[in-house]
Scaffold this motif. Structure first.
Motif, PDB file in Angstrom:
ATOM      1  N   LEU A 195       0.779  12.713   9.263  1.00 54.88           N
ATOM      2  CA  LEU A 195       1.820  12.273   8.103  1.00 54.88           C
ATOM      3  C   LEU A 195       2.853  11.202   7.860  1.00 54.88           C
ATOM      4  O   LEU A 195       2.683  10.062   7.373  1.00 54.88           O
ATOM      5  CB  LEU A 195       2.372  13.679   6.650  1.00 54.88           C
ATOM      6  N   SER A 196       3.402  11.389   8.847  1.00 55.46           N
ATOM      7  CA  SER A 196       3.565  10.275   9.618  1.00 55.46           C
ATOM      8  C   SER A 196       3.756   9.019  10.019  1.00 55.46           C
ATOM      9  O   SER A 196       3.546   7.981   9.826  1.00 55.46           O
ATOM     10  CB  SER A 196       5.381  11.048  10.286  1.00 55.46           C
ATOM     11  N   ALA A 197       2.235   9.372  10.705  1.00 52.30           N
ATOM     12  CA  ALA A 197       1.519   8.431  11.968  1.00 52.30           C
ATOM     13  C   ALA A 197       0.820   7.243  10.144  1.00 52.30           C
ATOM     14  O   ALA A 197       0.747   5.995  10.447  1.00 52.30           O
ATOM     15  CB  ALA A 197       0.277   9.090  12.826  1.00 52.30           C
ATOM     16  N   TYR A 198       0.557   8.252   8.742  1.00 52.99           N
ATOM     17  CA  TYR A 198      -0.013   7.550   7.963  1.00 52.99           C
ATOM     18  C   TYR A 198       0.562   6.202   7.510  1.00 52.99           C
ATOM     19  O   TYR A 198      -0.222   5.400   6.914  1.00 52.99           O
ATOM     20  CB  TYR A 198      -0.755   8.365   6.984  1.00 52.99           C
ATOM     21  N   LEU A 199       1.705   7.364   6.891  1.00 49.36           N
ATOM     22  CA  LEU A 199       2.651   6.243   6.961  1.00 49.36           C
ATOM     23  C   LEU A 199       2.557   5.353   7.599  1.00 49.36           C
ATOM     24  O   LEU A 199       3.171   4.373   6.759  1.00 49.36           O
ATOM     25  CB  LEU A 199       4.202   7.148   6.113  1.00 49.36           C
ATOM     26  N   LEU A 200       3.555   5.269   8.257  1.00 44.14           N
ATOM     27  CA  LEU A 200       3.951   4.270   9.529  1.00 44.14           C
ATOM     28  C   LEU A 200       2.982   3.233  10.106  1.00 44.14           C
ATOM     29  O   LEU A 200       2.680   1.988  10.075  1.00 44.14           O
ATOM     30  CB  LEU A 200       4.597   4.725  10.756  1.00 44.14           C
ATOM     31  N   ASN A 201       1.377   3.835  10.303  1.00 41.92           N
ATOM     32  CA  ASN A 201       0.844   2.986  10.282  1.00 41.92           C
ATOM     33  C   ASN A 201      -0.204   2.319   9.061  1.00 41.92           C
ATOM     34  O   ASN A 201       0.155   0.987   9.217  1.00 41.92           O
ATOM     35  CB  ASN A 201      -0.796   3.326  10.884  1.00 41.92           C
ATOM     36  N   SER A 202       0.219   3.109   7.976  1.00 47.89           N
ATOM     37  CA  SER A 202       0.366   1.912   6.788  1.00 47.89           C
ATOM     38  C   SER A 202       0.971   0.836   6.447  1.00 47.89           C
ATOM     39  O   SER A 202       0.747  -0.197   5.824  1.00 47.89           O
ATOM     40  CB  SER A 202      -0.298   2.779   5.368  1.00 47.89           C
ATOM     41  N   LEU A 203       2.519   0.990   6.603  1.00 44.59           N
ATOM     42  CA  LEU A 203       3.314   0.096   6.033  1.00 44.59           C
ATOM     43  C   LEU A 203       3.551  -1.015   7.167  1.00 44.59           C
ATOM     44  O   LEU A 203       3.660  -2.547   7.024  1.00 44.59           O
ATOM     45  CB  LEU A 203       4.520   1.216   6.417  1.00 44.59           C
ATOM     46  N   ARG A 204       2.990  -0.029   8.730  1.00 45.22           N
ATOM     47  CA  ARG A 204       2.940  -1.214  10.114  1.00 45.22           C
ATOM     48  C   ARG A 204       1.893  -2.806   9.775  1.00 45.22           C
ATOM     49  O   ARG A 204       1.555  -4.028   9.615  1.00 45.22           O
ATOM     50  CB  ARG A 204       3.273  -0.715  10.619  1.00 45.22           C
ATOM     51  N   PHE A 205       0.348  -2.123   9.646  1.00 43.57           N
ATOM     52  CA  PHE A 205      -0.279  -2.456   9.436  1.00 43.57           C
ATOM     53  C   PHE A 205      -1.004  -2.562   8.348  1.00 43.57           C
ATOM     54  O   PHE A 205      -2.961  -3.336   8.371  1.00 43.57           O
ATOM     55  CB  PHE A 205      -1.213  -2.214  10.613  1.00 43.57           C
ATOM     56  N   GLY A 206      -1.344  -1.809   7.043  1.00 43.25           N
ATOM     57  CA  GLY A 206      -1.891  -2.243   6.303  1.00 43.25           C
ATOM     58  C   GLY A 206      -2.929  -1.256   6.409  1.00 43.25           C
ATOM     59  O   GLY A 206      -4.664  -0.771   5.451  1.00 43.25           O
ATOM     60  N   THR A 207      -3.317  -0.277   7.295  1.00 42.86           N
ATOM     61  CA  THR A 207      -4.765   0.440   7.116  1.00 42.86           C
ATOM     62  C   THR A 207      -4.430   2.034   8.107  1.00 42.86           C
ATOM     63  O   THR A 207      -2.733   1.387   8.258  1.00 42.86           O
ATOM     64  CB  THR A 207      -5.285  -0.233   7.863  1.00 42.86           C
ATOM     65  N   VAL A 208      -4.285   3.448   7.083  1.00 42.14           N
ATOM     66  CA  VAL A 208      -3.830   4.380   8.034  1.00 42.14           C
ATOM     67  C   VAL A 208      -4.953   5.197   9.169  1.00 42.14           C
ATOM     68  O   VAL A 208      -3.958   5.685  10.100  1.00 42.14           O
ATOM     69  CB  VAL A 208      -3.965   5.522   7.140  1.00 42.14           C
TER      70      VAL A 208
END
Length: 611
Positions: A195-208
Motif C-alpha cells: 500500500l505504501s509502495a502504491y501511494l509513494l510510486n503514484s505521488l512520485r511518478f504518476g503510476t503505481v
C-alpha cells in the motif's frame, strides 16, 4: 498489473505583478530560504509561484523519505536459476555464422523475436522498511526483445544477425536516467508495504508500478508492438528494436491490453481485452484491420477483477475466461494479498457475439482451475470449443509473504500424481504437482447452456505456451504445439523450465485404461521433441511453410539454452519429423535468458538490420 493512477495536485496560489521566485534554485531548507526573502517581499509587489514551489518541495521531501525509509536489497539467484539473470544490451546487431545443419530453401525470410523480463541494475530487488517487506517478482523485470534476422543475400546464401534491446517505456527511461532502483515493489509482500509502495510510486511518478512491456510481441496493421498486462502496447521498430511510443488507438483506448490480442478470422480485426482493478473491471475492444480505429468497446459487467491473460475468438464469437485469479484492492487494504488465486471461488467461460455488449454474454459454469494460455477456439455445430492449457493452481502471484518461496514453488513443480494416486493424500500432499498443466477441452453448448470438459493429454507431461498455425486461429484445426515442462528441473530451481516440445494431434484419439477403476480414458495422440539433459527452451513459435498444403507443413523455431555449457542457440524443428533432430542450430554470440512469448514475422523487406 494496475492502471489506476493517483496524482499530486497543489492548488494554492497567490499572484501579484512583477517578480517570480522559483524554489528549485535553492538547495537549503524552506525556512532558510524564506527568512532572507521577507524583507524583499515587504518592499516590492511580487508574484510568488506557490503551486510550483510547494510541489517541488513536496517532491524533494518524498524522495528524502523514500531514501531514508526504504532499503533496496538484491534478490539472490541459485546456481540452477542463473539463466534467469539479466544480460546487457548489445547496442547493434551482430552477424552470426555459427550454423549447424541447413536452413531449408523454402523457409521464409523473416524475423524471429521474443520478449522477456530483463531487470535493470543487476536483477530483481526487494525493499525493507518500517512498513514491512515487498519484492519484485520475475514478471516485474523490464522487457527485453531478442531478435534473430534470417535472410538471403544476393548470392542466395542465408545470412543471420542477432540483436537485443530493452523496451523503453516511460518508467524504464525514468529509472535509467536516475541510474538507480526507484520504483518500490508493489505486487508481492506485506500489505502495508505494498500500500505504501502504491501511494509513494503514484505521488512520485504518476503510476503505481513500472510499465514492464515484457510478455509478448505482435503485429497489426503492418506495425509491431511489445506488450504486457499492466499498460497499453509500445510500438517498436522491428529492425532496430527502437521503442517508438505507446499505442492508444488514436487516443480511444485508455486502459491496458491483455498480452494476447486476437485477430478475428475473416475480417482481420483485432479483438482486445483490458483489465483494471476498479470498475469496469474488464472491457472488450475491436480495432479495425488497419489498426487506425477503435470500432467497438463494451463493458463486460464482471463482478470482480479477474486476471485474464488471454481471450479467444471464433468466426462469430468472442470467448472470455472469468477464473478465480483476481486483483482486489479492498482485499489488500484489509491485509490480504493484492493478487490471489482462490480455488474455492467460481469459474466460468463467457461467449458473446463479436460486436455484443456485456448483457449479450452467455456464461457457462466450469470446474475451478487456472488457465493463462489458449490453444484455439472454434465453432462446432451448436458448440463453441475452447482448447487451452489448464492447471489446478496459479503460478502467479506465489506464496503468502513470509513463507519459504523456493519451497512453495518447488513443491508445486513436482511431477503430478494421477487421479487414482491422490484419492487418499493429505491437503499438503495434494499441493505437490499442482502447477501441472495439461491441454484441456471445454465444449460449450450454446443451445442447452451446458459445458462438457476433459483432459486431452493425460498426466504424463506438463505443458504450456501453446501455439498453432496462425492461419487456423478461430477455425477448427488438427494440430497444436506446446512447450513441455521438465518437472524435476523446475522443482530443483523453483522456476519453470521447458525441456522439450509436444505436437498435439487434436483429431486423433488415443484410448487408455485407468488402472484404478478399469475406466476407459480417451486422450489424444502426441509426439515429443526432447532436447537432452540441461537444455531448455523458451519463446517457441510456429513458422508455416507457405508453399505447403497441409496445416502442419512448417517448423517450430525456438531459443534454447544449454546450462551445462552456458550456450544459447536457436533450433529449427521440422513439424513433419517432429521427434527427429533439429534441422538447424544457430549458436548465438551471447546468452539469452529465459523469457516469455516469441513470434516469427515473415516476408519483411530489408531484413538485414545492418543495412
Amino acid at each position: 498489473m494496475l492502471s489506476s493512477h493517483m496524482a499530486l495536485q497543489v492548488n494554492c496560489s497567490v499572484q501579484r505583478p512583477s517578480m517570480c521566485i522559483n524554489f528549485d534554485h535553492f538547495k537549503c531548507s524552506p525556512s532558510h530560504v524564506l527568512k532572507p526573502l521577507l524583507k524583499d517581499l515587504e518592499q516590492a509587489p511580487i508574484r510568488v509561484d506557490f503551486p510550483s514551489a510547494i510541489k517541488n518541495l513536496c517532491m524533494h521531501a518524498l524522495e528524502a523519505f523514500v531514501n531514508s525509509a526504504f532499503e533496496f536489497v538484491d534478490q539472490p539467484l541459485l546456481p540452477s536459476q542463473r539463466n534467469f539473470a539479466p544480460v546487457s544490451e548489445l547496442g547493434e546487431a551482430i552477424n552470426v555464422d555459427d550454423i549447424e545443419g541447413a536452413i531449408p530453401d523454402d523457409f521464409p525470410a523473416g524475423v524471429y523475436i521474443r520478449n522477456g523480463p530483463n531487470p535493470l541494475f543487476g536483477g530483481l530487488k526487494s525493499t525493507k522498511s518500517v512498513f514491512g517487506r515487498s519484492s519484485h517478482t520475475w514478471i516485474d523485470g523490464e522487457g527485453m526483445l531478442h531478435a534473430v534476422y534470417i535472410d538471403k543475400n544476393s548470392d542466395g546464401r542465408w545470412i543471420v544477425h542477432y540483436n537485443n534491446r530493452h523496451v523503453e517505456t516511460e518508467t524504464y527511461k525514468l529509472e535509467k536516467q536516475r541510474d538507480r532502483p526507484s520504483f518500490l515493489p508493489a505486487i508481492e509482500g506485506d500489505s502495508p508495504a505494498i500500500l505504501s509502495a502504491y501511494l509513494l510510486n503514484s505521488l512520485r511518478f504518476g503510476t503505481v508500478n513500472k510499465l514492464i512491456s515484457n510478455t509478448n510481441v505482435f503485429e497489426h496493421g503492418g506495425k509491431f508492438y511489445s506488450i504486457a498486462e499492466n499498460h497499453m502496447p509500445q510500438e517498436i521498430d522491428i529492425f532496430t528494436l527502437e521503442t517508438l511510443g505507446n499505442w492508444n488507438v488514436d487516443r480511444d483506448w485508455k486502459r491496458p491490453f491483455t498480452s494476447h490480442p486476437k485477430r478475428a478470422p475473416g475480417t482481420g480485426e483485432l479483438v482486445i481485452i483490458g483489465v483494471d482493478a476498479v470498475k469496469p473491471f474488464m472491457e472488450l475492444g475491436i480495432i479495425s484491420a488497419d489498426g487506425k480505429k477503435l470500432l467497438h468497446k463494451a463493458d463486460l459487467k464482471l463482478d470482480r477483477c479477474s486476471l485474464c491473460h488471454e481471450s479467444g475468438v471464433t468466426q462469430r464469437y468472442n470467448v472470455i475466461m472469468d477464473f478465480p485469479l483476481t486483483i482486489d484492492i479492498n482485499r489488500l487494504v484489509r491485509g490480504g494479498p493484492l493478487i490471489r488465486y482462490n480455488k474455492k471461488e467460481y469459474a466460468r467461460i463467457g461467449v458473446m457475439p463479436r460486436y455484443g455488449e456485456g448483457n449479450s454474454m452467455q456464461w457457462f459454469d466450469v470446474e475451478t482451475s487456472c488457465t493463462f494460455h489458449i490453444l484455439n477456439c472454434f465453432e462446432d455445430g451448436d458448440e463453441v470449443v475452447l482448447w487451452a492449457c489448464r492447471a489446478l493452481e496459479s503460478i502467479i502471484p506465489g506464496p503468502d509473504f513470509g513463507l519459504d518461496k523456493f519451497q512453495w514453488f518447488s513443491k508445486r513443480f513436482k511431477p503430478t500424481r494421477s487421479r487414482e494416486e491422490i484419492v487418499s493424500v493429505t491437503t499438503e500432499e495434494e499441493e505437490e504437482g499442482s502447477f501441472f498443466s495439461c491441454a484441456y477441452e471445454w465444449r460449450l453448448n450454446m443451445k442447452t447452456g451446458k459445458a462438457k470438459e476433459r483432459n486431452l493429454t493425460g498426466t504424463k507431461y506438463s505443458m504450456d505456451f501453446p501455439m498453432i498455425n496462425s492461419n487456423f486461429a478461430g477455425l477448427k484445426n488438427r494440430y497444436g504445439y506446446t512447450q513441455v515442462v521438465d518437472s524435476s528441473a523446475s522443482s530443483i530451481s523453483g522456476m519453470p523450465k521447458y525441456g522439450g516440445l509436444a505436437k498435439l494431434y487434436l483429431d486423433q484419439p488415443k484410448t487408455g485404461i485407468s488402472l484404478k477403476e478399469n475406466r476407459i480414458e480417451e486422450t489424444i495422440m502426441l509426439d515429443y521433441h526432447e532436447f537432452g539433459e540441461n537444455i531448455f527452451c523458451t519463446g517457441a513459435a510456429f513458422v508455416p511453410n507457405e508453399n505447403g498444403f497441409e496445416e502442419d507443413d512448417g517448423w517450430i523455431i525456438t531459443f534454447v539454452h544449454n546450462e551445462s555449457t552456458d550456450t544459447s542457440q536457436v533450433y529449427l524443428i521440422d513439424c513433419k519429423n517432429f521427434s527427429g533432430e533439429p534441422i538447424m542450430k544457430i549458436t548465438l554470440p551471447c546468452r539469452v535468458p529465459y523469457g516469455f512469448h516469441g513470434t516469427f514475422v515473415s516476408h519483411m523487406k530489408h531484413i538485414d538490420p545492418q543495412a
